[in-house]
Design a protein around this motif. Structure first.
Motif, mmCIF file in Angstrom:
data_model
loop_
_atom_site.group_PDB
_atom_site.id
_atom_site.type_symbol
_atom_site.label_atom_id
_atom_site.label_comp_id
_atom_site.label_asym_id
_atom_site.label_seq_id
_atom_site.Cartn_x
_atom_site.Cartn_y
_atom_site.Cartn_z
ATOM 1 N N ILE A 59 -0.074 -8.911 -1.246
ATOM 2 C CA ILE A 59 0.183 -10.302 -1.614
ATOM 3 C C ILE A 59 -0.748 -10.696 -2.748
ATOM 4 O O ILE A 59 -1.980 -10.599 -2.608
ATOM 5 N N ASN A 60 -0.186 -11.101 -3.847
ATOM 6 C CA ASN A 60 -0.989 -11.682 -4.925
ATOM 7 C C ASN A 60 -1.225 -13.158 -4.606
ATOM 8 O O ASN A 60 -0.269 -13.898 -4.337
ATOM 9 N N PHE A 61 -2.461 -13.585 -4.644
ATOM 10 C CA PHE A 61 -2.807 -14.972 -4.308
ATOM 11 C C PHE A 61 -3.578 -15.563 -5.481
ATOM 12 O O PHE A 61 -4.637 -15.051 -5.864
ATOM 13 N N ASN A 62 -3.042 -16.647 -6.041
ATOM 14 C CA ASN A 62 -3.636 -17.248 -7.234
ATOM 15 C C ASN A 62 -3.950 -18.714 -6.982
ATOM 16 O O ASN A 62 -3.073 -19.495 -6.606
ATOM 17 N N ARG A 76 -8.061 -15.188 -8.728
ATOM 18 C CA ARG A 76 -7.012 -14.306 -8.230
ATOM 19 C C ARG A 76 -7.554 -13.399 -7.130
ATOM 20 O O ARG A 76 -8.688 -12.926 -7.206
ATOM 21 N N TYR A 77 -6.724 -13.186 -6.132
ATOM 22 C CA TYR A 77 -7.065 -12.260 -5.045
ATOM 23 C C TYR A 77 -5.839 -11.408 -4.737
ATOM 24 O O TYR A 77 -4.697 -11.896 -4.772
ATOM 25 N N LEU A 78 -6.109 -10.167 -4.434
ATOM 26 C CA LEU A 78 -5.064 -9.299 -3.906
ATOM 27 C C LEU A 78 -5.328 -9.120 -2.413
ATOM 28 O O LEU A 78 -6.403 -8.639 -2.018
ATOM 29 N N LEU A 79 -4.382 -9.552 -1.589
ATOM 30 C CA LEU A 79 -4.481 -9.357 -0.147
ATOM 31 C C LEU A 79 -3.699 -8.112 0.229
ATOM 32 O O LEU A 79 -2.556 -7.927 -0.219
#
Length: 661
Positions: free
Chosen positions: A565-568, A575-578
């Motif tokens: 999941i890309n979380f912005n 930005r975070y990659l879950l």
């Protein structure tokens, strides 16, 4: 993301009727206390009254915006009497030492500690300290709830000049020392730099890990520890030892702007010099004491109070380091003892006069060191944790000081925590290495003992002889083996009740009486205050928020899915990659994947509004403040992987297992 977060509201006290009278054995046990302790010493009554300025308004009744009572000091007036401080009268259903402590805790209001330092006591479980600077005030520990904190500050302003708040200091990472912060300052004033928020290094991580990551189970156990559903009174809740009770208002959090990192660090705040002493791993994982040279005053945070504190708290928390705790108090004596004329803490009342201060600090220091050293002495002789708990005694020089009595911590469970700190839960005997779980083990115990009826008959005989500890132990097996056995549950309830009536420790009393109440009445769910409140969750740094989600991830269910999941965060472009893999949620800052199942974009303020329930996911989607790219099926799967927590699980009866586990 619209992952539903269970965030209980306000706790409504259940008014319980008296269960039973004290038996002759309980009456005799409590009468013996009168012969063992110096009830003729009234120094604490003088100190607890010293500097009184004004009472809590409205008879100590505080309400929230909905008109619900979240603090009721009036309900504790049952302990007030015209009796002299050295009159040891107490009802037979309360340990006389605990009754004495409750009388002292009931001395509530605004107090002058020394010129320029004031405290509000009895408006919550903790104290709020106010230090007067050149142009404003500095608030130490703004209580647990925003409502009680506001009343406390208003009480100060009604009796002192109305100067602005220049800074808030959190002495440590427990909720009753920061939860009321939005009752005394605004987030906007912190963001603008108008107000500083100062805390010990590690505060944010520890406040969140203790109050949120383990928040649900800790909440349930705290109901027992604080007697949350017990009616205050001689047969019910008689304080929590450390304070009267915990308020049930809105818990808030504003993150610190400044961190104190080392002992000896100095800071000038509005013309007041602070010299800090770091105390991590003592009463809290992140904690600090401070000295105020202008006032010759030592702020002891929660490391030196008028009771034996917890090395392990019954609600559940990280075990505390008794050796480090004693060393910090010794360090305070060495660094500041000769200069100190008053020591105050964030619970209870101060001590005045250099000799009294040093004697108090030395004996509190030696209390924790004695428990530490003697536990390890006995452990090294081969005694187990349970055996050491029964063997340990304090010398009279420590035991007969009222401020060392076990109103909150207890000698028995504290020495067990020292053992656990070094050696863990296993006692070394292989027969105890892999015992049966409670339900299965209880069924075998009861079978071996001849069945439930036989156990109850024998337990009744032990109850009739006043052997309550053993009766409780065997009857617990009956209840876990056969939870429908009403006769066993009623006898166990009566047994726990007598143990509660005898206990000097307020939290033990509350545990016993809460157990008795639920055995008789069952669990009656109602709205409750939670430490993972919407305001706290919304205040989390994103990394802590993802840690919180990871705890809620159902590992076995999630193990069937691999998801990215890309979380912005659109406001800051963080930005975070879950990644959900192997039943675990990991997150990676400043990363994204072209192969992500979902991409989610939202501002932090909108995320906070979503968390606290101000807006719905559909509204954000429609206004394009929330953008979710990816299949609806993947989003549905993602939502299904997270558990919600029920704060009303069983404690004194078997816990029902679900297929989800």
């Amino acid at each position: 993301m619209n992952l539903k977060i269970i965030l209980p509201a306000t706790l409504v006290l259940s008014h319980m009727q008296a269960f039973a009278d004290a038996t002759k054995y309980t009456t005799e046990s409590n009468s013996q206390v009168l012969k063992q302790l110096p009830f003729d010493n009234i120094d604490d009554f003088n100190d607890a009254s010293r500097g009184f300025v004004a009472p809590i308004p409205n008879d100590g009744i505080i309400k929230n915006d909905k008109g619900e009572v979240i603090w009721d000091l009036e309900s504790y007036h049952f302990v007030n009497s015209d009796r002299a401080p050295n009159d040891p009268f107490s009802p037979s259903t309360v340990n006389p030492s605990l009754w004495r402590q409750m009388r002292l805790l009931n001395k509530a209001g605004l107090f002058k500690v020394t010129e320029g330092i004031y405290q509000v006591r009895g408006a919550d479980v903790s104290n709020m300290t106010i230090i007067e600077g050149k142009t404003g005030i500095i608030i130490i520990d703004p209580l647990l709830s925003k409502e009680t904190a506001k009343v406390a500050l208003d009480l100060y302003y009604q009796n002192r000049p109305n100067k602005p708040v220049k800074a808030v200091i959190y002495s440590h990472s427990h909720a009753d020392h920061f939860g009321g912060v939005k009752g005394v300052i605004y987030q906007e004033d912190v963001d603008s730099g108008k107000v500083k928020v100062i805390a010990p290094e590690g505060f944010t991580e520890e406040a969140i890990s203790e109050n949120v990551l383990a928040g649900n189970v800790m909440l349930r156990r705290a109901m027992y520890m604080y007697g949350a559903l017990l009616k205050p009174g001689p047969e019910g809740q008689v304080s929590v030892g450390l304070g009267i009770a915990a308020s049930q208002g809105g818990m808030t959090l504003i993150l610190p702007t400044d961190f104190v990192k080392k002992t000896g660090e100095e800071m000038e705040i509005d013309g007041i010099k602070f010299v800090f002493l770091m105390a991590p791993g003592s009463e809290a994982p992140a904690e600090m004491l401070f000295f105020l040279p202008q006032f010759k005053a030592l702020g002891a945070a929660e490391d030196a109070t008028h009771n034996m504190h917890n090395l392990y708290t019954l609600r559940g928390a990280k075990v505390r380091d008794a050796k480090a705790w004693s060393k910090y108090l010794n360090e305070a004596i060495v660094l500041f003892g000769d200069q100190t004329q008053v020591v105050f803490a964030q619970h209870h009342w101060p001590k005045w006069g250099k000799e009294n201060v040093i004697d108090f600090l030395e004996k509190q220091r030696d209390l924790y060191k004695y428990m530490h050293d003697q536990t390890l002495r006995l452990a090294n002789q081969g005694y187990t944790m349970t055996e050491i708990g029964e063997m340990m005694q304090l010398p009279d020089s420590l035991a007969k000081e009222w401020y060392n009595r076990g109103y909150y911590g207890s000698l028995n469970h504290n020495v067990k925590s020292v053992y656990n700190f070094y050696l863990g839960w296993f006692n070394g005997n292989p027969s105890t290495l892999h015992v049966l779980p409670e339900i299965e083990g209880s069924k075998k115990y009861v079978e071996y003992m001849g069945g439930s009826d036989a156990v109850i008959d024998k337990a009744q005989k032990d109850y009739d002889k006043g052997d309550y500890r053993w009766a409780a132990q065997v009857l617990n097996h009956v209840v876990f083996a056969d939870p429908a056995n009403q006769k066993g549950k009623k006898l166990l309830a009566s047994t726990l009740e007598q143990l509660g009536y005898q206990s000097e420790n307020a939290t033990w009393r509350n545990f016993y009486l809460m157990g008795a109440k639920e055995l008789r009445e069952g669990i009656r769910p109602q709205p409750v205050l939670a430490t993972d409140s919407p305001d706290v969750v919304a205040s989390m740094p994103m990394e802590n928020f993802f840690d919180y989600l990871a705890v809620r991830l159902n590992g076995m269910k999630a193990a069937e899915h691999f998801m990215l999941i890309n979380f912005n965060l659109t406001n800051s472009n963080q930005r975070y990659l879950l990644e959900i893999k192997n039943g675990v949620l990991n997150y990676f800052p400043d990363k994204k994947s072209d192969k992500a199942n979902l991409s989610i974009a939202i501002s932090r303020s909108d995320l906070n509004d979503l968390i606290v329930g101000k807006v719905k996911k559909e509204e954000l989607l429609q206004s394009k403040k929330l953008i979710i790219d990816g299949s609806k099926e993947d989003f549905k799967i993602l939502k299904s992987l997270f558990d919600t927590f029920n704060p009303w699980f069983n404690i004194v009866e078997p816990q029902l297992k679900s297929n989800k586990e």
